[in-house]
Design an enzyme around this catalytic site. Structure first.
Site, PDB file in Angstrom:
ATOM      1  N   GLU A 244     -11.995  -0.910   3.249  1.00 51.94           N
ATOM      2  CA  GLU A 244     -11.481   0.317   3.438  1.00 51.94           C
ATOM      3  C   GLU A 244     -12.546   1.422   3.852  1.00 51.94           C
ATOM      4  O   GLU A 244     -12.414   2.583   3.348  1.00 51.94           O
ATOM      5  CB  GLU A 244     -10.577   0.871   2.298  1.00 51.94           C
ATOM      6  CG  GLU A 244      -9.585   1.774   2.364  1.00 51.94           C
ATOM      7  CD  GLU A 244      -8.661   1.965   1.439  1.00 51.94           C
ATOM      8  OE1 GLU A 244      -7.728   2.784   1.306  1.00 51.94           O
ATOM      9  OE2 GLU A 244      -9.216   1.541   0.032  1.00 51.94           O
TER      10      GLU A 244
ATOM     11  N   HIS B 286       0.949  -1.458   0.014  1.00 58.96           N
ATOM     12  CA  HIS B 286       0.071  -0.131  -0.061  1.00 58.96           C
ATOM     13  C   HIS B 286       0.929   1.200   0.154  1.00 58.96           C
ATOM     14  O   HIS B 286       1.534   1.556   0.969  1.00 58.96           O
ATOM     15  CB  HIS B 286      -0.991   0.164   1.146  1.00 58.96           C
ATOM     16  CG  HIS B 286      -2.058   0.803   1.168  1.00 58.96           C
ATOM     17  ND1 HIS B 286      -2.105   1.969   0.690  1.00 58.96           N
ATOM     18  CD2 HIS B 286      -3.159   0.581   1.327  1.00 58.96           C
ATOM     19  CE1 HIS B 286      -3.281   2.577   0.528  1.00 58.96           C
ATOM     20  NE2 HIS B 286      -4.147   1.709   0.985  1.00 58.96           N
TER      21      HIS B 286
END
Length: 342
Positions: A284, A178
């Protein structure tokens, strides 16, 4: 159990951002550098930010447990030097640990690393070890581009990353690959930089033999894998031209994708193209896309709804995406749940 493998503390108390602003300002005037101990955030402040945000939505949407890590765009590894990142990572990781202590049935932590452009990744190992051994972290976030959109680091297959991989294998923890904020105006942070990085990380693995050196290494590529599922034929064809094994053998014993794809056709495609064993549920939530889809009347990031609705999955396959795969990939999560009798 519905396990969300991709959550960030995007709603942390304002004092955290204010402290970070002071830290950044002190890069020009070191005499003004704030101490870590000067940051004061009470348990009640943490409770309020979680109960009115992530936990509220989890209960509304029917998810049970979130793997929780520091806010990705706040990692900002390109700012300052290693000391800057080290202090910042320690503060953010401790905050996520405190969330997990206050809400042990709903959150379990994953760590950001104190990466810094041009600095040996091995310098991140003490923070990684602390988070696993002291905080009970079940995974890490690994930024393949600490430069913030300029891609000055070597690819993930480079041996400079190997000390981190060795620790990952030792602890049997996966890394969610990420990136953080883009400081390159060509790349919007969440609209292009994140998705570019997902695709780039996959291709770096495809063109290498990384998993021959680390056959049990596990990467979670978020946001549905960027362009990967949509262009699966391209990647299969490139692997063939490069004389690599079939992707099912070359990468799919080590790489996994999450369901942070914010419309039904996207989840339909993901679940049709990528094997079920390689898909982990995630949302998320309170992240990049927070609004309500006018076409459906539901939040874009209510991804459980899409997984439930797709015609590509049966009940057993949904179980694997919602729970089974997460427990297999995040083995320390499975151990923690079994210790609770779950």
């Amino acid at each position: 159990m519905i396990i969300d493998v991709h959550g960030h503390y995007t709603t942390a108390p304002a004092a955290l951002g204010a402290w970070r602003d002071l830290q950044i300002a002190a890069l020009k005037d070191p005499s003004q550098k704030p101490s870590a101990s000067s940051l004061k955030i009470s348990d009640d402040e943490i409770r309020e930010t979680i109960e009115t945000n992530q936990l509220k939505l989890m209960k509304q949407r029917g998810s049970d447990l979130t793997i929780f890590s520091p806010r990705a765009s706040f990692m900002a590894h390109h700012i300052g030097d290693f000391e800057t990142s080290s202090t910042w990572a320690a503060i953010c990781n401790e905050l996520c640990f405190r969330v997990s202590q206050l809400f042990p049935d709903h959150f379990i932590p994953a760590a950001m690393l104190p990466q810094s452009p041009g600095v040996d990744p091995a310098t991140c190992i003490p923070e990684l070890v602390k988070c696993v051994e002291q905080y009970g972290n079940v995974g890490i976030n690994l930024n393949p581009d600490p430069s913030g959109g300029h891609w000055t680091s070597p690819p993930l297959s480079d041996k400079s990353w190997y000390p981190i991989y060795e620790k990952m294998v030792e602890y049997d923890i996966p890394a969610m690959v990420h990136v953080s904020t883009s400081c390159n105006s060509c790349f919007h942070t969440t609209g292009s930089h994140y998705l570019n990085a997902d695709t780039t990380a996959f291709m770096q693995c495809l063109t290498s033999d990384l998993f021959k050196d680390f056959p049990t290494l596990k990467f979670l590529i978020p946001h549905g894998g960027g362009a990967v599922p949509y262009h699966w034929g391209r990647f299969r064809g490139l692997a063939q031209e490069l004389k690599k094994p079939l992707l099912s053998e070359h990468l799919l014993n080590n790489i996994y994708f999450d369901t942070c794809v914010y419309h039904q056709p996207g989840i339909d495609l993901l679940t049709k193209v990528i094997p079920v064993k390689n898909i982990l549920f995630a949302s998320e939530m309170i992240g990049a896309v927070r609004g309500i889809d006018p076409e459906t009347g539901h939040y874009y990031d209510d991804t459980k709804r899409y997984v439930a609705a797709t015609a590509n999955l049966n009940d057993e396959e949904r179980y694997q995406i919602y729970e089974g795969n997460a427990r297999r990939v995040f083995s320390r999560l499975d151990t923690a749940l079994k210790a609770k009798g779950l």
